[in-house]
Design an enzyme around this catalytic site. Structure first.
Site: not given
Length: 337
Positions: A248, A276, A295
């Protein structure tokens, strides 16, 4: 023993298309009664509420709305929530635990591609492949003037630090046993014996950072782990160390890491960031010692079938009256992803 329980899939349209091909829909039909609709994106329409009144099992995935007390009141027969993805925190509410529902997760299935990506990142970063590629791209036709300037490109007898012996962290440690590296692990919930069983030596986080050539993050994002690698801890890393994050983005102080990478002191491979995505002007997009990916470490393409298979395996256990394979304990939520 329950025979072919009533089941409903609840997830986003794209998730459903990724996870359930013809073969998996056929398996679902063999294991459960699915009715109409077979799949839902929301839980409030009349047709879905009618199905919920009959349903014993929900198969959930990315995009499932929260299973609130109001939703559960309309599903009196519901006994299990089988999640075809990792964390259940975004949709399993306190009402689910109060109701005593069985909750399972496909986190171990999703850990496989994340660990594979991480292993590739460790080996490529240790070889400084990203630095070589950037220099080669900007100096086509030659490499002699700059090739020797790339710092210490090697994985031989390096030290890799794993922060968090989670599903992914444990799998990364196991994969690294095939290579000539020393593995350290930092995890407040792990024992020295459990780390040793994976081929790792347990260390406190600061010691791990001081000793590691590459540090890879696999800790959950919790209030106490936000900016786990802050300015002080990033400064503990030796010059030329690599930071890899497939967990994360909030585990790292982005501003502090950007400064270290811009100065050329640290390299980074970041599949997740905070925020993000990063703003368009972030230096991390263009630094030659940084690799950014959007991601992608988790399940993509055919890898997503593992998630559906994991949920269907749990459904088979439920239908046969067997214990779940990978149950989630609500008491563990404060310390898991």
């Amino acid at each position: 023993m329950t025979q072919r329980p009533e089941a409903l899939i609840v997830m986003a349209p794209e998730t459903y298309r990724q996870l359930f091909d013809d073969a998996r829909r056929e398996r679902l039909a063999r294991l459960a009664r699915t009715g109409t609709p077979l799949w839902a994106t929301e839980l409030r329409s009349a047709a879905v509420r009618e199905r919920l009144a009959e349903v014993e099992v929900l198969i959930t995935g990315w995009g499932c709305p929260p299973l609130t007390a109001e939703v559960l009141a309309g599903a009196p027969r519901l006994r299990a929530v089988l999640h075809a993805a990792g964390t259940v925190k975004e949709h399993v509410t306190g009402a689910c635990w109060e109701r005593g529902l069985v909750v399972t997760s496909a986190a171990r299935a999703n850990a496989i591609p994340v660990a594979e990506y991480t292993l590739a990142a460790i080996l490529m970063a240790g070889k400084r492949a990203h630095r070589f590629a950037a220099a080669y791209r900007h100096s086509p036709g030659t490499w002699e003037p700059w090739r020797d300037a790339v710092p210490d490109p090697s994985n031989y007898r390096r030290t890799v630090g794993i922060v968090g012996l989670s599903n992914v962290g444990r799998r990364v440690a196991a994969l690294l046993r095939a290579f000539d590296v020393t593995v350290l692990a930092a995890d407040p919930h792990a024992s020295a014996a459990s780390a040793a069983a994976l081929g790792a030596s347990l260390a406190d986080l600061d010691t791990l950072l001081r000793r590691s050539d590459t540090v890879t993050l696999h800790a959950p994002q919790l209030p106490e782990t936000r900016h786990l690698l802050d300015r002080r801890r990033l400064a503990l890393l030796r010059d030329g160390a690599v930071v890899i994050n497939t967990a994360r983005g909030g585990l790292i102080d982005t501003a502090a890491l950007t400064e270290e990478c811009a100065a050329g002191r640290l390299d980074a491979v970041l599949d997740v960031t905070d925020p993000e995505p990063l703003p368009a002007g972030s230096p991390l997009y263009t630094l030659p010692n940084v690799v950014l990916t959007p991601h992608i470490a988790g399940a993509l393409g055919s890898e997503t079938y593992r998630l559906a298979d994991a949920a269907l395996d749990e459904l088979a256990c439920f239908a046969e009256g067997k214990a779940p394979l990978h149950a989630v304990d609500g008491a563990d939520l404060p310390k898991i992803a």
